[in-house]
Design a protein around this motif. Sequence first.
Motif, mmCIF file in Angstrom:
data_model
loop_
_atom_site.group_PDB
_atom_site.id
_atom_site.type_symbol
_atom_site.label_atom_id
_atom_site.label_comp_id
_atom_site.label_asym_id
_atom_site.label_seq_id
_atom_site.Cartn_x
_atom_site.Cartn_y
_atom_site.Cartn_z
ATOM 1 N N CYS A 147 14.342 5.582 -5.827
ATOM 2 C CA CYS A 147 13.164 4.499 -5.708
ATOM 3 C C CYS A 147 13.596 4.933 -3.639
ATOM 4 N N GLY A 148 13.793 6.651 -4.080
ATOM 5 C CA GLY A 148 14.328 7.207 -2.170
ATOM 6 C C GLY A 148 13.588 7.638 -1.608
ATOM 7 N N GLY A 149 11.852 7.899 -2.414
ATOM 8 C CA GLY A 149 10.618 9.029 -1.629
ATOM 9 C C GLY A 149 10.692 8.087 0.303
ATOM 10 N N LYS A 150 10.134 9.149 0.774
ATOM 11 C CA LYS A 150 9.689 8.311 2.192
ATOM 12 C C LYS A 150 7.337 8.023 2.515
ATOM 13 N N GLY A 151 7.295 9.112 1.170
ATOM 14 C CA GLY A 151 6.458 7.921 1.147
ATOM 15 C C GLY A 151 5.019 8.566 2.639
ATOM 16 N N LYS A 152 5.007 10.031 3.013
ATOM 17 C CA LYS A 152 4.290 10.227 3.430
ATOM 18 C C LYS A 152 2.834 9.855 3.791
ATOM 19 N N ARG A 153 2.545 9.840 2.872
ATOM 20 C CA ARG A 153 1.121 9.411 2.198
ATOM 21 C C ARG A 153 1.065 8.403 2.767
ATOM 22 N N LEU A 154 1.681 7.514 2.809
ATOM 23 C CA LEU A 154 0.969 6.221 3.544
ATOM 24 C C LEU A 154 1.535 5.679 4.543
ATOM 25 N N ALA A 155 1.668 6.668 5.320
ATOM 26 C CA ALA A 155 1.734 6.204 6.341
ATOM 27 C C ALA A 155 0.790 6.015 7.430
ATOM 28 N N PRO A 156 0.617 5.049 8.549
ATOM 29 C CA PRO A 156 2.054 4.360 8.931
ATOM 30 C C PRO A 156 2.736 2.824 7.826
ATOM 31 N N LEU A 157 2.085 2.666 7.196
ATOM 32 C CA LEU A 157 3.007 1.413 6.599
ATOM 33 C C LEU A 157 4.727 1.804 6.154
ATOM 34 N N THR A 158 4.580 3.254 5.820
ATOM 35 C CA THR A 158 6.472 3.285 5.246
ATOM 36 C C THR A 158 7.071 3.978 6.320
ATOM 37 N N PRO A 189 8.592 1.575 -2.192
ATOM 38 C CA PRO A 189 8.640 0.619 -3.479
ATOM 39 C C PRO A 189 8.819 -0.451 -2.634
ATOM 40 N N MET A 190 9.118 -0.583 -1.469
ATOM 41 C CA MET A 190 9.097 -1.841 -0.795
ATOM 42 C C MET A 190 7.657 -2.316 -0.114
ATOM 43 N N ILE A 191 6.566 -2.073 -0.629
ATOM 44 C CA ILE A 191 5.177 -2.148 0.158
ATOM 45 C C ILE A 191 4.420 -3.659 -0.931
ATOM 46 N N PRO A 192 4.257 -4.640 0.561
ATOM 47 C CA PRO A 192 3.643 -5.675 -0.800
ATOM 48 C C PRO A 192 1.915 -5.612 -1.388
ATOM 49 N N LYS A 200 4.263 -10.079 -2.449
ATOM 50 C CA LYS A 200 5.946 -8.895 -3.086
ATOM 51 C C LYS A 200 5.546 -7.856 -3.391
ATOM 52 N N PRO A 201 7.308 -7.802 -2.352
ATOM 53 C CA PRO A 201 6.994 -5.694 -2.582
ATOM 54 C C PRO A 201 6.639 -5.311 -4.024
ATOM 55 N N PHE A 202 6.037 -4.102 -4.342
ATOM 56 C CA PHE A 202 6.413 -3.681 -5.341
ATOM 57 C C PHE A 202 7.111 -3.598 -6.933
ATOM 58 N N LEU A 203 8.150 -3.067 -6.062
ATOM 59 C CA LEU A 203 9.078 -2.801 -6.669
ATOM 60 C C LEU A 203 9.900 -4.410 -7.465
ATOM 61 N N GLU A 204 9.424 -5.444 -6.661
ATOM 62 C CA GLU A 204 10.321 -6.793 -7.065
ATOM 63 C C GLU A 204 8.747 -6.804 -8.535
ATOM 64 N N HIS A 205 7.483 -6.823 -8.736
ATOM 65 C CA HIS A 205 6.908 -7.411 -9.512
ATOM 66 C C HIS A 205 7.311 -6.043 -10.801
ATOM 67 N N GLN A 206 7.873 -4.511 -10.217
ATOM 68 C CA GLN A 206 8.901 -4.107 -11.728
ATOM 69 C C GLN A 206 9.538 -4.087 -12.228
ATOM 70 N N LEU A 207 10.160 -4.971 -10.666
ATOM 71 C CA LEU A 207 11.732 -5.205 -11.667
ATOM 72 C C LEU A 207 10.827 -7.054 -13.182
ATOM 73 N N ILE A 208 10.860 -7.405 -12.389
ATOM 74 C CA ILE A 208 10.250 -8.993 -13.067
ATOM 75 C C ILE A 208 9.196 -8.416 -14.311
ATOM 76 N N LYS A 256 -4.975 -5.150 -7.472
ATOM 77 C CA LYS A 256 -5.788 -5.709 -8.790
ATOM 78 C C LYS A 256 -5.918 -6.059 -10.416
ATOM 79 N N ILE A 257 -4.745 -4.411 -10.465
ATOM 80 C CA ILE A 257 -3.880 -4.848 -12.059
ATOM 81 C C ILE A 257 -2.979 -5.920 -11.966
ATOM 82 N N ILE A 258 -1.782 -5.913 -10.473
ATOM 83 C CA ILE A 258 -0.644 -6.588 -10.503
ATOM 84 C C ILE A 258 -0.942 -8.175 -10.108
ATOM 85 N N ASN A 259 -0.201 -8.904 -10.260
ATOM 86 C CA ASN A 259 -0.394 -10.491 -9.654
ATOM 87 C C ASN A 259 0.557 -10.756 -9.094
#
Length: 230
Positions: A7-18, A24-27, A31-39, A227-230
């Motif tokens: 989870c160390g990437g910059k996510g340039k294609r999602l600027a300005p969100l990143t 991984p912390m984009i809601p 919830k942050p995406f990373l939290e969905h993954q962790l759960i 649409k996939i993750i609740n």
Amino acid sequence: MQALILCGGKGKRLAPLTKKTPKPMIPINRKPFLEHQLIFLKKKGIHDFVFCAGYKWKSIFNYFKDGSRWGVHIAYSVEKKPLDTGGAIRMAKGYLKDSFLVVYGDSFLPIDYRSFYIKAKKMNKLCVLLVYNNKKDTHVQNNISIDKKWSILRYDKVNPDESMKFVDAGAMLLKKKALEFIRQNKKASLENDLFKRLINIGELAGIKTRRRFYDIGTFKRLKEIKKIIN
């Protein structure tokens, strides 16, 4: 089981969100995406995590801390300079068990990870990838060719051809011993450095999954995964 999440990437294609938030912390649905993954991974029996972080890593640490809020344990390996996927995993060596799962902090694959772990261990290879035939389902071109014994013969994102029937589905079982092929504190990618070396010695294999993967790499995919993750 232990899982390392990249989870160390910059996510340039999602600027300005990143700009202020690591990818991984984009809601996603509050919830942050990373939290969905962790759960999800915890539900599959994983309670021991290593987060390989870098860009804006403090926002990840400040949110998850040691993981006790979710009933898991989280260790952090933080890059001071970008080391790419292979270099990041090599840096985390001191936190890792002899065999561990690797998943990407921007992708989601809804499978039974315990079943995959058991099957991959039996193959007794330094690395076993989950592979998927995504000719119809995703936006990524197939780039992996495999023989009848499920040894991976080629992994090539630059020049894929018709012999390549699968793509990396975003999860793997890796033996700690494989990290000996990556120089410490050097930039190295999994696909261009580690995988090529393992293919040369017959130590990279694949297990087919019928479940498609999702990722948040672009705005289009970000909209799709909501649409996939609740």
